[in-house]
Design a protein around this motif. Structure first.
Motif, PDB file in Angstrom:
ATOM      1  N   LYS A 538       0.832  -1.208   0.000  1.00 16.91           N
ATOM      2  CA  LYS A 538       0.000   0.000   0.000  1.00 16.91           C
ATOM      3  C   LYS A 538       0.863   1.253   0.000  1.00 16.91           C
ATOM      4  CE  LYS A 538      -4.007  -2.014   2.433  1.00 16.91           C
ATOM      5  NZ  LYS A 538      -4.813  -1.972   3.680  1.00 16.91           N
ATOM      6  N   LEU A 539       1.913   1.261   0.798  1.00 16.32           N
ATOM      7  CA  LEU A 539       2.807   2.413   0.863  1.00 16.32           C
ATOM      8  C   LEU A 539       3.522   2.620  -0.469  1.00 16.32           C
ATOM      9  CD1 LEU A 539       4.280   1.818   4.430  1.00 16.32           C
ATOM     10  CD2 LEU A 539       2.838   3.751   3.737  1.00 16.32           C
ATOM     11  N   GLU A 540       3.953   1.523  -1.096  1.00 13.44           N
ATOM     12  CA  GLU A 540       4.610   1.631  -2.397  1.00 13.44           C
ATOM     13  C   GLU A 540       3.653   2.202  -3.440  1.00 13.44           C
ATOM     14  OE1 GLU A 540       5.903  -2.350  -2.997  1.00 13.44           O
ATOM     15  OE2 GLU A 540       7.905  -1.992  -2.147  1.00 13.44           O
ATOM     16  N   ALA A 541       2.401   1.762  -3.386  1.00 10.86           N
ATOM     17  CA  ALA A 541       1.409   2.271  -4.339  1.00 10.86           C
ATOM     18  C   ALA A 541       1.160   3.762  -4.120  1.00 10.86           C
ATOM     19  CB  ALA A 541       0.104   1.490  -4.195  1.00 10.86           C
ATOM     20  N   ALA A 542       1.105   4.171  -2.845  1.00  9.49           N
ATOM     21  CA  ALA A 542       0.899   5.597  -2.547  1.00  9.49           C
ATOM     22  C   ALA A 542       2.067   6.439  -3.025  1.00  9.49           C
ATOM     23  CB  ALA A 542       0.691   5.779  -1.041  1.00  9.49           C
ATOM     24  N   ILE A 543       3.272   5.949  -2.819  1.00  2.00           N
ATOM     25  CA  ILE A 543       4.461   6.667  -3.279  1.00  2.00           C
ATOM     26  C   ILE A 543       4.454   6.791  -4.800  1.00  2.00           C
ATOM     27  CG2 ILE A 543       6.985   6.533  -3.453  1.00  2.00           C
ATOM     28  CD1 ILE A 543       6.922   5.174  -0.675  1.00  2.00           C
ATOM     29  N   ALA A 544       4.146   5.679  -5.478  1.00  2.00           N
ATOM     30  CA  ALA A 544       4.118   5.697  -6.942  1.00  2.00           C
ATOM     31  C   ALA A 544       3.057   6.668  -7.461  1.00  2.00           C
ATOM     32  CB  ALA A 544       3.860   4.290  -7.478  1.00  2.00           C
ATOM     33  N   ALA A 549       2.097  12.109  -9.899  1.00  2.00           N
ATOM     34  CA  ALA A 549       1.552  13.466  -9.903  1.00  2.00           C
ATOM     35  C   ALA A 549       2.656  14.516  -9.982  1.00  2.00           C
ATOM     36  CB  ALA A 549       0.701  13.685  -8.654  1.00  2.00           C
ATOM     37  N   LEU A 550       3.777  14.253  -9.326  1.00  2.73           N
ATOM     38  CA  LEU A 550       4.903  15.190  -9.360  1.00  2.73           C
ATOM     39  C   LEU A 550       5.585  15.236 -10.718  1.00  2.73           C
ATOM     40  CD1 LEU A 550       6.739  14.618  -5.949  1.00  2.73           C
ATOM     41  CD2 LEU A 550       5.508  16.653  -6.677  1.00  2.73           C
ATOM     42  N   ALA A 551       5.335  14.225 -11.548  1.00  6.81           N
ATOM     43  CA  ALA A 551       5.978  14.198 -12.861  1.00  6.81           C
ATOM     44  C   ALA A 551       5.518  15.332 -13.764  1.00  6.81           C
ATOM     45  CB  ALA A 551       5.707  12.850 -13.546  1.00  6.81           C
ATOM     46  N   ASP A 552       4.427  16.002 -13.392  1.00  2.00           N
ATOM     47  CA  ASP A 552       3.958  17.164 -14.151  1.00  2.00           C
ATOM     48  C   ASP A 552       4.960  18.308 -13.967  1.00  2.00           C
ATOM     49  OD1 ASP A 552       2.726  19.324 -15.276  1.00  2.00           O
ATOM     50  OD2 ASP A 552       0.889  19.205 -14.079  1.00  2.00           O
ATOM     51  N   PRO A 553       5.706  18.720 -15.014  1.00  2.00           N
ATOM     52  CA  PRO A 553       6.747  19.738 -14.857  1.00  2.00           C
ATOM     53  C   PRO A 553       6.196  21.121 -14.505  1.00  2.00           C
ATOM     54  CG  PRO A 553       6.435  19.223 -17.170  1.00  2.00           C
ATOM     55  CD  PRO A 553       5.611  18.230 -16.406  1.00  2.00           C
ATOM     56  N   ASN A 554       4.903  21.348 -14.723  1.00  2.00           N
ATOM     57  CA  ASN A 554       4.317  22.664 -14.436  1.00  2.00           C
ATOM     58  C   ASN A 554       3.631  22.733 -13.072  1.00  2.00           C
ATOM     59  OD1 ASN A 554       5.028  23.619 -17.061  1.00  2.00           O
ATOM     60  ND2 ASN A 554       3.267  22.491 -17.901  1.00  2.00           N
ATOM     61  N   ALA A 573       5.568   8.601   3.639  1.00  2.00           N
ATOM     62  CA  ALA A 573       5.322   7.220   3.204  1.00  2.00           C
ATOM     63  C   ALA A 573       6.626   6.435   3.118  1.00  2.00           C
ATOM     64  CB  ALA A 573       4.602   7.220   1.854  1.00  2.00           C
ATOM     65  N   ARG A 574       7.690   7.096   2.642  1.00  2.00           N
ATOM     66  CA  ARG A 574       8.976   6.401   2.551  1.00  2.00           C
ATOM     67  C   ARG A 574       9.510   6.047   3.937  1.00  2.00           C
ATOM     68  NH1 ARG A 574      11.639  10.182  -2.121  1.00  2.00           N
ATOM     69  NH2 ARG A 574      10.981   8.954  -3.937  1.00  2.00           N
ATOM     70  N   THR A 575       9.354   6.954   4.872  1.00  2.00           N
ATOM     71  CA  THR A 575       9.807   6.678   6.237  1.00  2.00           C
ATOM     72  C   THR A 575       9.054   5.481   6.816  1.00  2.00           C
ATOM     73  OG1 THR A 575      10.325   9.025   6.596  1.00  2.00           O
ATOM     74  CG2 THR A 575      10.053   7.643   8.556  1.00  2.00           C
ATOM     75  N   LYS A 576       7.723   5.473   6.623  1.00  2.00           N
ATOM     76  CA  LYS A 576       6.922   4.349   7.114  1.00  2.00           C
ATOM     77  C   LYS A 576       7.307   3.048   6.402  1.00  2.00           C
ATOM     78  CE  LYS A 576       2.798   7.012   8.454  1.00  2.00           C
ATOM     79  NZ  LYS A 576       1.362   7.230   8.191  1.00  2.00           N
ATOM     80  N   LYS A 577       7.545   3.143   5.107  1.00  2.00           N
ATOM     81  CA  LYS A 577       7.895   1.954   4.334  1.00  2.00           C
ATOM     82  C   LYS A 577       9.245   1.385   4.787  1.00  2.00           C
ATOM     83  CE  LYS A 577       8.933   0.604  -0.455  1.00  2.00           C
ATOM     84  NZ  LYS A 577      10.404   0.746  -0.436  1.00  2.00           N
ATOM     85  N   ASP A 578      10.238   2.276   5.026  1.00  2.00           N
ATOM     86  CA  ASP A 578      11.539   1.806   5.508  1.00  2.00           C
ATOM     87  C   ASP A 578      11.398   1.107   6.854  1.00  2.00           C
ATOM     88  OD1 ASP A 578      12.781   2.797   3.293  1.00  2.00           O
ATOM     89  OD2 ASP A 578      13.550   4.613   4.246  1.00  2.00           O
ATOM     90  N   ALA A 579      10.618   1.706   7.745  1.00  2.58           N
ATOM     91  CA  ALA A 579      10.418   1.109   9.068  1.00  2.58           C
ATOM     92  C   ALA A 579       9.718  -0.242   8.950  1.00  2.58           C
ATOM     93  CB  ALA A 579       9.615   2.054   9.951  1.00  2.58           C
ATOM     94  N   ALA A 580       8.719  -0.321   8.080  1.00  2.25           N
ATOM     95  CA  ALA A 580       7.987  -1.577   7.898  1.00  2.25           C
ATOM     96  C   ALA A 580       8.887  -2.661   7.317  1.00  2.25           C
ATOM     97  CB  ALA A 580       6.777  -1.343   6.989  1.00  2.25           C
ATOM     98  N   GLU A 581       9.735  -2.282   6.349  1.00  4.68           N
ATOM     99  CA  GLU A 581      10.631  -3.263   5.736  1.00  4.68           C
ATOM    100  C   GLU A 581      11.649  -3.792   6.743  1.00  4.68           C
ATOM    101  OE1 GLU A 581      12.121  -1.028   2.444  1.00  4.68           O
ATOM    102  OE2 GLU A 581      10.746  -1.959   1.016  1.00  4.68           O
ATOM    103  N   MET A 582      12.204  -2.880   7.557  1.00  7.16           N
ATOM    104  CA  MET A 582      13.168  -3.306   8.563  1.00  7.16           C
ATOM    105  C   MET A 582      12.514  -4.226   9.608  1.00  7.16           C
ATOM    106  SD  MET A 582      16.017  -2.252   7.605  1.00  7.16           S
ATOM    107  CE  MET A 582      16.921  -2.737   9.057  1.00  7.16           C
ATOM    108  N   ARG A 583      11.295  -3.900  10.010  1.00  2.86           N
ATOM    109  CA  ARG A 583      10.559  -4.731  10.963  1.00  2.86           C
ATOM    110  C   ARG A 583      10.268  -6.106  10.356  1.00  2.86           C
ATOM    111  NH1 ARG A 583       9.058  -6.820  15.756  1.00  2.86           N
ATOM    112  NH2 ARG A 583       6.810  -7.180  15.954  1.00  2.86           N
ATOM    113  N   TRP A 584       9.860  -6.118   9.088  1.00  2.00           N
ATOM    114  CA  TRP A 584       9.577  -7.390   8.424  1.00  2.00           C
ATOM    115  C   TRP A 584      10.839  -8.241   8.312  1.00  2.00           C
ATOM    116  CZ3 TRP A 584      11.468  -9.971   4.264  1.00  2.00           C
ATOM    117  CH2 TRP A 584      10.748 -11.098   3.868  1.00  2.00           C
ATOM    118  N   LEU A 585      11.971  -7.600   7.963  1.00  2.00           N
ATOM    119  CA  LEU A 585      13.218  -8.337   7.827  1.00  2.00           C
ATOM    120  C   LEU A 585      13.638  -8.957   9.153  1.00  2.00           C
ATOM    121  CD1 LEU A 585      15.652  -9.189   6.190  1.00  2.00           C
ATOM    122  CD2 LEU A 585      16.681  -6.956   6.611  1.00  2.00           C
ATOM    123  N   GLU A 586      13.515  -8.196  10.251  1.00  2.00           N
ATOM    124  CA  GLU A 586      13.846  -8.723  11.576  1.00  2.00           C
ATOM    125  C   GLU A 586      12.978  -9.936  11.917  1.00  2.00           C
ATOM    126  OE1 GLU A 586      13.280  -5.455  14.169  1.00  2.00           O
ATOM    127  OE2 GLU A 586      15.059  -4.355  13.501  1.00  2.00           O
TER     128      GLU A 586
END
Length: 594
Positions: A538-544, A549-554, A573-586
C-alpha cells in the motif's frame, strides 16, 4: 574528529579530456578508520595514490605532519625483478625487519620462499599485506585488502586493524569487513567527496537520505532530470536493495532445505516424495578424495536439488576447489560415486577471467561483434543490455584492457548470464566488484531458474544469496548447514561450546536452569509478519501515485501548495515503508532461526 596528520586542500586531477575530480578537501586524523566508498571508475584507487604521494595532483596542496609514515597496499603489487616473495617483502631502504614480516606471514599462511614469478594472485596479495603491516605505518591505505584471501586471513587482518594505533583508509567490497572496522566514511561520487562520522554500517541509510534530497531538488526543476539524477546516484539496483520478494524467497528456500535434511546435515531425500527425487541434479554418496595420504574429502554424502544455491566456504587448502570439481564432474572420487542429471548444462565463471583478452572490444566479448545479444531466449540490443549491468552504452567500443578489474568482472557476468544454462558455477565472483554490482549479482542469482554453486570468502554475500552452506575445515569432514555463512559460523560456535560443556559440568556450583528455547513467534510478531507485506504494498502504491503526480513539470509553478503536500506525503510514506521493511526483515530472520 581527531587532529589531522595528513590533509589535501582543493585537490583536483585531470584524467583524459576532463577532470576526474576537483576541489576535494580531505583530512585524515591520527586514529581515523575511514571507509572510502564509490562506484567503479569514480577514482578511489587514484585518490589513495594521491594521498600516499605516489602521483602528483593537477591542483591542490598536500600537507603531512613531519615523520608520518604512510604505507599503501595496492590491489596488484608489482613483483617483477624479485626472485622470491621474501625478496619483495624485504625490499627497499625502509624495508621492515624480517622477523616481523615472517611472524605476520605465518599468521596469514604464506610461504615467503615461494618463487615470485609462479606465485598466485592470493600469494602475492598476502605477501604485500605482510610487508605493509610489518612496516608499522602511521597511516595505512588499503585497496581491496580482502581480495583473494580466505576467511582465516581476513579474520586475522580484522583483528590486527582492530588493535592498530594508527589511521587507515580502506577500499573494499566486503561489507562485513567494513562494518566491523570503520568509524568514518568518505563517499566519492561524481567528482565530489562527502565525509560523515559514521562507519560503513550507516552508509546505506546515509545514501538513502542524500538520494531523497537530490530527488526532491531535481523535482523542483524538472521531472526527467529527477529520474536521471536518481539513476546516476543509485544505479539500477538501488530499488532492489531491500527487495522484500527476494528476501521472502530466500527465507522460504532455506526453510524448505532445512526440512529436507537430517540431524547431521546430510540430505534426507531418500525418504522424500517422488517429486523431491526428480528434483535432484547432483547426488553424491559416500565420496572420498585423497591426495597422497591425506583425505581432502572424507565420506561425503549430499544431494543438490534443482534451484539450490550452495555456498562452499573454508580456508585456502581445505578442499573447496576439490569438492567443487567432484560435484561438477571435473574430478573423479577415489571412493563413492557422484551422479549428475543428464540434462545438466553448466556455465562456469572462474577466477582467472580467461575470456577477458585486453585487445578485444567490449562488443566482441559480449556479442561477438554484433549489435544484438540473445539473453535466455530474448533478443536484446547491446546498448540496453550494457545498461542493465551498470555500463554506459558508449563503452561497447572500448578495449577490455582499458576497463578496471571490477568492470571486467561485471562484463564477464553480463556475458555468462546471457547464455542458456541450468547450473551456474561461480568461483570467487565478488572479487573486484563494487557495491552496486554486488547488489545486481545478488538480484540475478535470486532470479536464476537453475542451481548455483558458489565458492566465496565474502561472508555478507553468502548470507544474502545461499540456501545451503558446505563448510570445510581441512580435516576432510564437510559440514552441511541450511542457511548462509552466519548459520555455519553459529554451528561451529555451538560445537566449540559443546566441547567445553563437560568441563563446566564438573563444577560443584549448581547450574542455573536453562531458559526454555523459543519455538515460535509471539502472537504480535506473527501478526506483523503476516500483515506487513500488504502494508508495504500500500505504501509503495501511494508513493508511486504521488510521484506520478509530481511528474507534471508545471505543477510547482501552477500549484505550489499541492506540490509541497505531495513531497511531504512521499517523505512520510517512505519513512513508514523503511520502518515496515526493517521490521519485516527482523521478523523474517527470527522466523527462519526458529
Amino acid at each position: 574528529m581527531s587532529a589531522p596528520i595528513l590533509a589535501y586542500e582543493g585537490l583536483g586531477l585531470v584524467q583524459g579530456s576532463g577532470w576526474l575530480f576537483r576541489g576535494l578537501d580531505i583530512t585524515i586524523g591520527q586514529r581515523d578508520r575511514l571507509a572510502l566508498i564509490g562506484r567503479n571508475g569514480a577514482g578511489k584507487t587514484t585518490l589513495l595514490k594521491l594521498l600516499a604521494g605516489q602521483i602528483d595532483a593537477d591542483e591542490g596542496r598536500r600537507t603531512i605532519v613531519p615523520g608520518t609514515k604512510v604505507v599503501m597496499l595496492e590491489q596488484e603489487p608489482a613483483m617483477t625483478g624479485f626472485a622470491t616473495l621474501r625478496d619483495f617483502a624485504l625490499k627497499g631502504e625502509d624495508a621492515p625487519p624480517a622477523y616481523r614480516v615472517e611472524a605476520i606471514a605465518g599468521q596469514i599462511g604464506i610461504d615467503l620462499d615461494r618463487e615470485a614469478a609462479t606465485a598466485s594472485g592470493g600469494e602475492r596479495r598476502r605477501t604485500a599485506i605482510a610487508r605493509a603491516l610489518a612496516m608499522e605505518p602511521d597511516i595505512l591505505l588499503l585497496d581491496e585488502p580482502t581480495n583473494h584471501l580466505d576467511i582465516s586471513a581476513i579474520e586475522y587482518i580484522e583483528g590486527w586493524l582492530g588493535r592498530f594505533n594508527g589511521a587507515f583508509v580502506v577500499i573494499s567490497h566486503d561489507r562485513t569487513f567494513l562494518t566491523r572496522l570503520t568509524k568514518q566514511t568518505l563517499w566519492l561520487d561524481r567528482g565530489a567527496i562527502r565525509r560523515r562520522e559514521i562507519g560503513f554500517g550507516g552508509f546505506e541509510a546515509w545514501t538513502e537520505q542524500v538520494a531523497d534530497e537530490e530527488a526532491r531538488n531535481a523535482a523542483r526543476l524538472d521531472a526527467k532530470l529527477k529520474i536521471e539524477e536518481h539513476w546516476m546516484l543509485r544505479g539500477v539496483t538501488a530499488r532492489r536493495r531491500r527487495n522484500q520478494g527476494r528476501l521472502t524467497k530466500l527465507v522460504e528456500m532455506r526453510a524448505t532445505r532445512r526440512a529436507m535434511m537430517g540431524p547431521q546435515g546430510t540430505a534426507a531425500l531418500a525418504t522424500a516424495s517422488d517429486d523431491s527425487k526428480t528434483r535432484i541434479v547432483i547426488d553424491a554418496e559416500h565420496v572420498t578424495k585423497r591426495f597422497g595420504d591425506r583425505a581432502v574429502i572424507r565420506d561425503f554424502t549430499f544431494r543438490v536439488a534443482r534451484g539450490d544455491r550452495i555456498g562452499l566456504v573454508g580456508p585456502n587448502g581445505a578442499g573447496k576447489s576439490t569438492l567443487l570439481k567432484l560435484l561438477t564432474g571435473d574430478l573423479a572420487p577415489d571412493e563413492g560415486q557422484v551422479k549428475r542429471a543428464q540434462t545438466l548444462n553448466a556455465v562456469v565463471i572462474d577466477q582467472q577471467r580467461s575470456l577477458m583478452a585486453p585487445e578485444k572490444r567490449v562488443r566482441d566479448v559480449l556479442t561477438d561483434g554484433n549489435d544484438w545479444i540473445d539473453v535466455l531466449g530474448v533478443r536484446k540490443h547491446i546498448s540496453g543490455y550494457l545498461k542493465e549491468f551498470l555500463f554506459d552504452p558508449a563503452v561497447a567500443e572500448a578495449k577490455i584492457g582499458a576497463l578496471s578489474g571490477g568492470e571486467r568482472s561485471r562484463l564477464l557476468l553480463a556475458r555468462e548470464f546471457a547464455r542458456p544454462s541450468n547450473l551456474l558455477v561461480l568461483d570467487e565472483p565478488t572479487n573486484d566488484l563494487d557495491m552496486e554490482t554486488l547488489d545486481l549479482l545478488q538480484e540475478v542469482i535470486a532470479d536464476y531458474d537453475g542451481t548455483v554453486l558458489i565458492v566465496s570468502h565474502d561472508r555478507d554475500f553468502l548470507d544474502r544469496t545461499v540456501t545451503v552452506t558446505l563448510g570445510l575445515d581441512g580435516s576432510g569432514t564437510v559440514d552441511v548447514v541450511a542457511g548462509g555463512y552466519a548459520d555455519w559460523e553459529a554451528k561451529r560456535a555451538a560445537a566449540v561450546q559443546a566441547k567445553r560443556a563437560p568441563t563446566a559440568a564438573k563444577s560443584d556450583a549448581p547450574a542455573p536452569a536453562a531458559p526454555k528455547p523459543k519455538v515460535k513467534l509471539s502472537y504480535k510478531d506473527q501478526r506483523d509478519l503476516d500483515l506487513l507485506p500488504k502494508e508495504i504494498e500500500k505504501l509503495e502504491a501511494a508513493i508511486a501515485r504521488d510521484e506520478a503526480a509530481l511528474a507534471d513539470p508545471n505543477l510547482f509553478t501552477r500549484d505550489p501548495k499541492t506540490f509541497d503536500a505531495l513531497m511531504k506525503a512521499i517523505e512520510t510514506a517512505r519513512t513508514k515503508k523503511d520502518a515496515a521493511e526493517m521490521r519485516w526483515l527482523e521478523l523474517a530472520e527470527m522466523a527462519e532461526g526458529l
